[in-house]
Design a protein around this motif. Structure first.
Motif, PDB file in Angstrom:
ATOM      1  N   UNK A 250      -7.437   0.418   8.069  1.00 62.44           N
ATOM      2  CA  UNK A 250      -7.671  -0.019   6.699  1.00 62.44           C
ATOM      3  C   UNK A 250      -7.198   1.001   5.684  1.00 62.44           C
ATOM      4  N   UNK A 251      -7.407   2.295   5.985  1.00 58.24           N
ATOM      5  CA  UNK A 251      -6.967   3.353   5.075  1.00 58.24           C
ATOM      6  C   UNK A 251      -5.447   3.350   4.927  1.00 58.24           C
ATOM      7  N   UNK A 252      -4.748   3.285   6.053  1.00 61.30           N
ATOM      8  CA  UNK A 252      -3.283   3.284   6.004  1.00 61.30           C
ATOM      9  C   UNK A 252      -2.777   2.045   5.275  1.00 61.30           C
ATOM     10  N   UNK A 253      -3.377   0.895   5.574  1.00 65.63           N
ATOM     11  CA  UNK A 253      -2.949  -0.348   4.935  1.00 65.63           C
ATOM     12  C   UNK A 253      -3.177  -0.315   3.426  1.00 65.63           C
ATOM     13  N   UNK A 254      -4.264   0.306   2.997  1.00 66.99           N
ATOM     14  CA  UNK A 254      -4.565   0.339   1.567  1.00 66.99           C
ATOM     15  C   UNK A 254      -3.674   1.319   0.808  1.00 66.99           C
ATOM     16  N   UNK A 255      -3.191   2.348   1.481  1.00 70.00           N
ATOM     17  CA  UNK A 255      -2.343   3.326   0.799  1.00 70.00           C
ATOM     18  C   UNK A 255      -0.854   3.012   0.925  1.00 70.00           C
ATOM     19  N   UNK A 256      -0.479   2.155   1.864  1.00 68.05           N
ATOM     20  CA  UNK A 256       0.939   1.847   2.089  1.00 68.05           C
ATOM     21  C   UNK A 256       1.648   1.343   0.838  1.00 68.05           C
ATOM     22  N   UNK A 257       1.072   0.411   0.074  1.00 67.92           N
ATOM     23  CA  UNK A 257       1.780  -0.042  -1.135  1.00 67.92           C
ATOM     24  C   UNK A 257       2.041   1.081  -2.126  1.00 67.92           C
ATOM     25  N   UNK A 258       1.099   2.013  -2.237  1.00 66.92           N
ATOM     26  CA  UNK A 258       1.297   3.145  -3.140  1.00 66.92           C
ATOM     27  C   UNK A 258       2.425   4.042  -2.679  1.00 66.92           C
ATOM     28  N   UNK A 259       2.476   4.308  -1.377  1.00 68.15           N
ATOM     29  CA  UNK A 259       3.577   5.110  -0.847  1.00 68.15           C
ATOM     30  C   UNK A 259       4.917   4.431  -1.115  1.00 68.15           C
ATOM     31  N   UNK A 260       4.966   3.108  -0.952  1.00 72.20           N
ATOM     32  CA  UNK A 260       6.214   2.384  -1.202  1.00 72.20           C
ATOM     33  C   UNK A 260       6.613   2.483  -2.666  1.00 72.20           C
ATOM     34  N   UNK A 261       5.637   2.371  -3.573  1.00 73.36           N
ATOM     35  CA  UNK A 261       5.947   2.471  -5.001  1.00 73.36           C
ATOM     36  C   UNK A 261       6.483   3.847  -5.358  1.00 73.36           C
ATOM     37  N   UNK A 262       6.002   4.877  -4.658  1.00 72.06           N
ATOM     38  CA  UNK A 262       6.448   6.239  -4.939  1.00 72.06           C
ATOM     39  C   UNK A 262       7.720   6.609  -4.184  1.00 72.06           C
ATOM     40  N   UNK A 263       8.305   5.648  -3.483  1.00 67.20           N
ATOM     41  CA  UNK A 263       9.588   5.889  -2.845  1.00 67.20           C
ATOM     42  C   UNK A 263       9.532   6.440  -1.440  1.00 67.20           C
ATOM     43  N   UNK A 264       8.342   6.553  -0.849  1.00 67.94           N
ATOM     44  CA  UNK A 264       8.247   7.056   0.516  1.00 67.94           C
ATOM     45  C   UNK A 264       8.626   5.947   1.473  1.00 67.94           C
ATOM     46  N   UNK A 265       9.517   6.247   2.411  1.00 70.72           N
ATOM     47  CA  UNK A 265      10.012   5.231   3.327  1.00 70.72           C
ATOM     48  C   UNK A 265       9.477   5.407   4.743  1.00 70.72           C
ATOM     49  N   UNK A 266       8.986   6.598   5.071  1.00 66.05           N
ATOM     50  CA  UNK A 266       8.502   6.872   6.425  1.00 66.05           C
ATOM     51  C   UNK A 266       7.159   7.581   6.333  1.00 66.05           C
ATOM     52  N   UNK A 267       6.193   7.090   7.099  1.00 72.11           N
ATOM     53  CA  UNK A 267       4.853   7.665   7.120  1.00 72.11           C
ATOM     54  C   UNK A 267       4.486   7.974   8.566  1.00 72.11           C
ATOM     55  N   UNK A 268       3.998   9.176   8.809  1.00 72.75           N
ATOM     56  CA  UNK A 268       3.600   9.566  10.155  1.00 72.75           C
ATOM     57  C   UNK A 268       2.090   9.751  10.211  1.00 72.75           C
ATOM     58  N   UNK A 269       1.445   8.965  11.057  1.00 72.67           N
ATOM     59  CA  UNK A 269       0.012   9.072  11.299  1.00 72.67           C
ATOM     60  C   UNK A 269      -0.159   9.701  12.674  1.00 72.67           C
ATOM     61  N   UNK A 270      -0.618  10.941  12.711  1.00 79.79           N
ATOM     62  CA  UNK A 270      -0.743  11.673  13.975  1.00 79.79           C
ATOM     63  C   UNK A 270      -2.163  11.551  14.510  1.00 79.79           C
ATOM     64  N   UNK A 271      -2.275  11.200  15.778  1.00 82.46           N
ATOM     65  CA  UNK A 271      -3.571  11.058  16.448  1.00 82.46           C
ATOM     66  C   UNK A 271      -3.621  12.090  17.571  1.00 82.46           C
ATOM     67  N   UNK A 272      -4.580  13.011  17.495  1.00 80.84           N
ATOM     68  CA  UNK A 272      -4.621  14.083  18.469  1.00 80.84           C
ATOM     69  C   UNK A 272      -5.839  14.061  19.369  1.00 80.84           C
ATOM     70  N   UNK A 273      -5.637  14.524  20.583  1.00 82.53           N
ATOM     71  CA  UNK A 273      -6.733  14.850  21.489  1.00 82.53           C
ATOM     72  C   UNK A 273      -6.375  16.197  22.110  1.00 82.53           C
ATOM     73  N   UNK A 274      -7.027  16.588  23.159  1.00 81.33           N
ATOM     74  CA  UNK A 274      -6.787  17.928  23.698  1.00 81.33           C
ATOM     75  C   UNK A 274      -5.357  18.092  24.219  1.00 81.33           C
ATOM     76  N   UNK A 275      -4.966  17.187  25.144  1.00 78.10           N
ATOM     77  CA  UNK A 275      -3.661  17.345  25.776  1.00 78.10           C
ATOM     78  C   UNK A 275      -2.634  16.296  25.415  1.00 78.10           C
ATOM     79  N   UNK A 276      -3.013  15.288  24.647  1.00 74.40           N
ATOM     80  CA  UNK A 276      -2.063  14.254  24.259  1.00 74.40           C
ATOM     81  C   UNK A 276      -1.717  13.288  25.366  1.00 74.40           C
ATOM     82  N   UNK A 277      -2.659  13.069  26.290  1.00 77.79           N
ATOM     83  CA  UNK A 277      -2.376  12.225  27.454  1.00 77.79           C
ATOM     84  C   UNK A 277      -3.242  10.978  27.515  1.00 77.79           C
TER      85      UNK A 277
END
Length: 308
Positions: A250-277
C-alpha cells in the motif's frame, strides 16, 4: 569479424521519394530559443527511448537520419537538437526538413519558446550571456535569435511555450507527446538481499524481514529457498507476515504516482533478511505479486540467492 551495418537502400537516388513505411525511423528535430528548455526536452526524449544528438550541425541532418535508419534498433528513434551555437547553423531549417521528407522520412519539429522576460531571468540566474549577445544586452541577443528562428517557429509541428512550466512539467509534456503510457510508467524492482552482504546502494526503500522466524533453523527447509513453496508458505504463514507485505504494498502504491510526477522512472524496494535466501526472497515474491495486482509494473530480483 565485425558485422557491417545494412546499407541505405541503393535503389534510391538523391532527391527520389521513398515510401515512409520503408524507412520506419522516428525522427524528432528540436530547436528553439536559448534558455527555452532544449536540454530538458532532450533529456525527456532520452527517457522515452530516443537516441539524442545534441548541437548537431544543420547540414548533417540528412546524414544523421540515414545513419539512424542504417543502424536500426534503438537508433530508429532519433532526436536531433539544433541551436545557434552550431557554427553551421543557418536560417533554412525548413529546407533541411524538406530534404528529409523528400528522402521518405517524416520528421517532427519541436520548437521551444518562452517570453523575453522569462528568458532574461533564466540567463541572469545562471550568470551566463546569450550566445548572440555580443557586446550588447541580453535583450539584444534574444531579439537577434528570435529573428533568426522566425521561419523555424512558423514551420514547427509542435511549439512548447515554457514560460510557465517548471522542469518536471516540461518533461511530462514531452513524454505525453512522444512517450506513450508504458514508457512513462514507474518500473519497480523488488530486490531481496542479505544484510550480512551489505545494503543495496540503489535502494529507495529498505524493508527488514528479520522479525520473522528464520527457516534456516528448520532442518527440512534449510537447504531450500524462498522461491520454493514449502519455504514461502512457512514464511508467509508467520504472524505479522501478511500485514507486513500488504502495508508496504500500500505504501509503494500510494507513493508511485508522486514519483512518476517527479520524473522518477525506476524504484527499488529492497527486502532484507540475514542471508538473502529464505525470508527476504519469499517476501519479495509476494510483495511483487501484490504490486502487480495493483496494476504496477513490478518484478522481483534476488541479489544474494545462491551465495550461501
Amino acid at each position: 569479424m565485425t558485422e557491417s551495418l545494412p546499407e541505405f537502400p541503393n535503389d534510391v537516388a538523391d532527391g527520389d521519394v521513398v515510401d515512409p513505411d520503408e524507412l520506419a525511423t522516428d525522427l524528432v528535430v528540436v530547436t528553439g530559443l536559448s534558455g527555452g528548455g532544449r536540454s530538458t526536452v532532450a533529456r525527456a526524449l532520452e527517457n522515452v527511448g530516443f537516441y539524442v544528438v545534441d548541437n548537431l550541425p544543420q547540414a548533417l541532418m540528412l546524414d544523421m537520419a540515414q545513419l539512424a535508419f542504417q543502424a536500426g534498433g534503438a537508433a530508429r528513434r532519433t532526436a536531433m537538437v539544433l541551436d545557434v551555437r552550431s557554427r553551421a547553423f543557418s536560417t533554412d531549417l525548413a529546407g533541411a526538413v524538406r530534404a528529409l521528407k523528400e528522402r521518405g522520412f517524416s520528421p517532427r519539429v519541436v520548437f521551444v519558446d518562452a517570453d523575453d522576460e522569462v528568458l532574461i531571468r533564466r540567463f541572469e540566474s545562471v550568470r551566463r550571456s546569450h550566445p548572440l549577445q555580443g557586446d550588447g544586452r541580453l535583450a539584444d541577443g534574444i531579439a537577434a535569435e528570435r529573428k533568426l528562428l522566425e521561419e523555424a517557429r512558423e514551420q514547427a509541428d509542435v511549439i512548447i511555450d515554457t514560460s510557465h512550466l517548471n522542469v518536471n512539467q516540461l518533461r511530462r509534456r514531452v513524454e505525453e507527446l512522444f512517450g506513450g503510457e508504458d514508457v512513462r510508467r514507474l518500473r519497480i524492482t523488488v530486490l531481496s538481499f542479505g544484510f550480512k552482504y551489505g545494503l543495496p546502494p540503489d535502494a529507495d526503500y529498505v524493508l527488514d524481514a528479520r522479525f520473522l522466524p528464520n527457516p534456516f533453523w528448520v532442518p527440512e527447509l534449510r537447504d531450500h529457498t524462498g522461491l520454493e513453496e514449502a519455504v514461502s508458505k512457512y514464511v508467509l504463514d508467520q504472524e505479522g507476515a501478511d500485514r507486513f507485505v500488504s502495508t508496504y504494498a500500500g505504501l509503494v502504491a500510494s507513493t508511485a504516482p508522486g514519483f512518476e510526477r517527479e520524473g522518477k522512472r525506476y524504484l527499488t524496494v529492497a527486502v532484507g533478511c540475514t542471508g538473502g535466501k529464505h525470508r527476504s526472497v519469499a517476501i519479495a515474491e509476494e510483495l511483487t505479486a501484490q504490486l502487480r495486482d495493483m496494476r504496477l509494473a513490478a518484478h522481483a530480483s534476488h541479489r544474494d540467492l545462491g551465495r550461501e
